[in-house]
Design a protein around this motif. Structure first.
Motif, PDB file in Angstrom:
ATOM      1  N   VAL A  89      41.503  37.443  27.955  1.00 36.79           N
ATOM      2  CA  VAL A  89      42.843  36.377  28.009  1.00 36.79           C
ATOM      3  C   VAL A  89      43.587  36.608  26.679  1.00 36.79           C
ATOM      4  O   VAL A  89      44.822  36.619  26.829  1.00 36.79           O
ATOM      5  CB  VAL A  89      42.068  34.943  27.723  1.00 36.79           C
ATOM      6  CG1 VAL A  89      43.247  33.932  27.567  1.00 36.79           C
ATOM      7  CG2 VAL A  89      41.375  34.657  28.906  1.00 36.79           C
ATOM      8  N   ARG A  92      45.797  39.838  27.514  1.00 32.91           N
ATOM      9  CA  ARG A  92      46.684  39.527  28.278  1.00 32.91           C
ATOM     10  C   ARG A  92      47.648  38.246  28.133  1.00 32.91           C
ATOM     11  O   ARG A  92      48.297  37.852  28.924  1.00 32.91           O
ATOM     12  CB  ARG A  92      46.145  39.202  29.794  1.00 32.91           C
ATOM     13  CG  ARG A  92      45.181  40.685  30.271  1.00 32.91           C
ATOM     14  CD  ARG A  92      45.991  41.801  30.551  1.00 32.91           C
ATOM     15  NE  ARG A  92      46.770  41.781  31.711  1.00 32.91           N
ATOM     16  CZ  ARG A  92      47.672  42.708  31.938  1.00 32.91           C
ATOM     17  NH1 ARG A  92      47.815  43.800  31.207  1.00 32.91           N
ATOM     18  NH2 ARG A  92      48.390  42.675  33.209  1.00 32.91           N
ATOM     19  N   PHE A  96      50.481  36.188  30.403  1.00 30.36           N
ATOM     20  CA  PHE A  96      50.352  34.936  30.932  1.00 30.36           C
ATOM     21  C   PHE A  96      51.495  34.031  30.536  1.00 30.36           C
ATOM     22  O   PHE A  96      51.830  33.275  31.221  1.00 30.36           O
ATOM     23  CB  PHE A  96      49.136  34.426  30.495  1.00 30.36           C
ATOM     24  CG  PHE A  96      47.898  35.141  31.069  1.00 30.36           C
ATOM     25  CD1 PHE A  96      47.863  35.764  32.037  1.00 30.36           C
ATOM     26  CD2 PHE A  96      46.603  34.978  30.521  1.00 30.36           C
ATOM     27  CE1 PHE A  96      46.560  36.476  32.798  1.00 30.36           C
ATOM     28  CE2 PHE A  96      45.383  35.561  30.806  1.00 30.36           C
ATOM     29  CZ  PHE A  96      45.606  36.365  32.056  1.00 30.36           C
ATOM     30  N   VAL A 333      47.960  35.089  36.276  1.00 29.52           N
ATOM     31  CA  VAL A 333      46.515  35.458  36.137  1.00 29.52           C
ATOM     32  C   VAL A 333      45.844  35.933  37.294  1.00 29.52           C
ATOM     33  O   VAL A 333      44.974  36.856  37.263  1.00 29.52           O
ATOM     34  CB  VAL A 333      45.832  33.775  36.002  1.00 29.52           C
ATOM     35  CG1 VAL A 333      44.474  33.973  36.069  1.00 29.52           C
ATOM     36  CG2 VAL A 333      46.338  33.111  34.900  1.00 29.52           C
ATOM     37  N   ARG A 334      46.400  35.569  38.419  1.00 27.16           N
ATOM     38  CA  ARG A 334      45.865  36.592  39.643  1.00 27.16           C
ATOM     39  C   ARG A 334      46.145  37.869  39.708  1.00 27.16           C
ATOM     40  O   ARG A 334      45.403  38.630  39.771  1.00 27.16           O
ATOM     41  CB  ARG A 334      46.306  35.736  41.180  1.00 27.16           C
ATOM     42  CG  ARG A 334      45.751  36.351  42.272  1.00 27.16           C
ATOM     43  CD  ARG A 334      46.233  35.876  43.615  1.00 27.16           C
ATOM     44  NE  ARG A 334      46.022  34.156  43.513  1.00 27.16           N
ATOM     45  CZ  ARG A 334      46.994  33.450  43.582  1.00 27.16           C
ATOM     46  NH1 ARG A 334      48.348  33.829  43.451  1.00 27.16           N
ATOM     47  NH2 ARG A 334      46.920  32.093  43.775  1.00 27.16           N
ATOM     48  N   GLY A 351      40.040  34.003  33.652  1.00 24.04           N
ATOM     49  CA  GLY A 351      41.498  33.773  33.757  1.00 24.04           C
ATOM     50  C   GLY A 351      41.874  32.547  34.366  1.00 24.04           C
ATOM     51  O   GLY A 351      42.595  31.670  33.834  1.00 24.04           O
ATOM     52  N   TYR A 352      41.060  31.984  35.282  1.00 23.65           N
ATOM     53  CA  TYR A 352      41.371  30.866  36.163  1.00 23.65           C
ATOM     54  C   TYR A 352      40.944  29.620  35.293  1.00 23.65           C
ATOM     55  O   TYR A 352      41.704  28.643  35.254  1.00 23.65           O
ATOM     56  CB  TYR A 352      40.766  30.619  37.441  1.00 23.65           C
ATOM     57  CG  TYR A 352      41.266  31.672  38.410  1.00 23.65           C
ATOM     58  CD1 TYR A 352      42.496  31.681  38.722  1.00 23.65           C
ATOM     59  CD2 TYR A 352      40.274  32.530  39.233  1.00 23.65           C
ATOM     60  CE1 TYR A 352      43.012  32.560  39.774  1.00 23.65           C
ATOM     61  CE2 TYR A 352      40.930  33.403  39.917  1.00 23.65           C
ATOM     62  CZ  TYR A 352      42.252  33.376  40.372  1.00 23.65           C
ATOM     63  OH  TYR A 352      42.725  34.201  41.536  1.00 23.65           O
ATOM     64  N   ALA A 355      44.081  29.010  33.024  1.00 24.92           N
ATOM     65  CA  ALA A 355      45.043  28.530  33.816  1.00 24.92           C
ATOM     66  C   ALA A 355      44.981  27.021  34.022  1.00 24.92           C
ATOM     67  O   ALA A 355      45.834  26.122  33.695  1.00 24.92           O
ATOM     68  CB  ALA A 355      45.338  29.296  34.888  1.00 24.92           C
TER      69      ALA A 355
END
Length: 383
Positions: A89, A92, A96, A333-334, A351-352, A355
């Protein structure tokens, strides 16, 4: 008159001390164990939390990987028994938040966020100074400045103000989620009020137009609206005219949300007692003044929970624009989950979770502000 005197011959047994009504023990007895059935459910809930909390802690914190000091791009997250890969996270994070926006230009997005907070804060704080000036800046000046910062080009054609052009297909992440939701909230609120007033109009043309508009948009799922805006809408445009995909999605979301907002406002208008109209008429107020000064402020005050509920739903529904290729927060995120360099068993889950936590922060903030406004305007009991 003689005085009557009574002398007790037998001592009465001592009474038990009164039950405490304050403190931790009293609160526990009142809220957690007021009855046998509630006590059983409290014990079940405690046992469930004792089972759940250690596992969540282990996955999110205890066994999680927070850093990637050796630059191995997720190698530490691939071992068995490892928890959340927060290093992924962190690596990235810019994607995001900003999507495909050029990294050398993200200062423009940051300035847009800062200006939004500066202009919006006085409008959210009661009795803050310069509220009229802040409203003018936020609703008139800020949209123009924001579009210039995001899209680039010259500011109102002024030489020397040109910024690098960034097309909307490079906007993304949390930035795009906030842009779509903010525009949807600002546009759908007044449009919904107008539709609600029009539905109560005595002019048949206005009334039935508003009824048809509201019922049409409420009968269609938002995902269908987005597909129509992306695929069908260009077919009805003149040849050579092809509106931006993001613009089409925003227009569809605004119209869809306005229909739901209209029904919420109409509920508040119908809840107003007839005496309010009669009192305004006795004061000699015209119908526009009656509605603008007497009825509408009270109606909106009573439906604050419904209005904020629509705002929260709109903020979450922005994730649906991913189906037409717009990279808002959830779609970024996907997309990042397909990065093979960071591939690990917990990559996508982490990631989910990130989010979901971001969505929760904004939705919870709107909910708490709604409760604050309800209590301040005395629309319900204190909470």
């Amino acid at each position: 008159m003689s005085d009557l005197t009574f002398v007790r011959s037998d001592m009465q047994p001592a009474l038990p001390p009164p039950v405490r009504t304050t403190g931790a023990i009293a609160w526990t007895r009142k809220n957690l164990f007021p009855s046998v059935s509630n006590g059983v459910w409290t014990i079940v809930a405690i046992l469930f939390l004792l089972w759940l909390v250690p596992r969540l802690y282990g996955f999110l914190i205890g066994d999680a990987i927070f850093t990637d000091p050796e630059g191995l791009r997720g190698e530490a997250c691939r071992f068995e028994g490892v928890g959340a890969c927060w290093a992924y996270v962190a690596a990235r994070f810019n994607f995001f938040i900003y999507g495909f926006f050029p990294l050398g230009e993200v200062w423009r997005v940051n300035i847009m966020f800062i200006l939004g907070i500066i202009f919006l804060a006085p409008l959210l704080i009661p009795k803050a100074p310069l509220q009229k000036t802040a409203a003018l800046m936020f609703f008139v000046v800020y949209p123009i400045v924001s579009y210039w910062l995001m899209a680039g080009g010259e500011f109102l054609g002024i030489p020397g103000t040109a910024l690098r052009t960034v097309p909307t297909n490079q906007w993304g992440g949390l930035t795009l989620t906030l842009i779509i939701s903010m525009i949807g909230i600002i546009v759908s609120m007044p449009l919904g009020i107008l539709l609600a007033l029009g539905r109560q109009s005595k002019l048949p043309i206005i009334k039935w137009f508003c009824v048809a508009f509201i019922e049409l948009w409420r009968a269609v799922p938002l995902i269908t609206v987005l597909f129509m805006a992306s695929v069908m809408f260009p077919l009805f445009m003149p040849q050579g005219v092809n509106p931006d995909t993001l613009l089409r999605a925003i227009v569809g979301i605004c119209l869809f949300q306005a229909a739901y907002m209209a029904e919420v406002v109409r509920g508040g208008l119908q809840a107003m007692p007839r005496g309010q109209y009669e009192a305004a008429s006795a004061l000699g107020l015209s119908k526009p003044k009656t509605m603008g000064l007497i009825i509408l402020p009270q109606a909106l005050k009573h439906v604050i929970p419904g209005i904020v509920n629509n705002f929260i739903a709109l903020f979450k529904d922005t994730s649906l624009v991913s189906i037409i290729g717009v990279f808002e927060l959830l779609n970024t995120v996907r997309a990042a989950a397909r990065d093979l360099d960071w591939s690990s068993p917990t990559q996508a889950v982490t990631g989910y979770i990130f989010a979901g936590f971001v969505f929760w922060i904004f939705c919870f903030g709107m909910s708490r502000y709604s409760i604050y406004m309800e209590n301040r305007l005395h629309t319900g009991h204190k909470r």
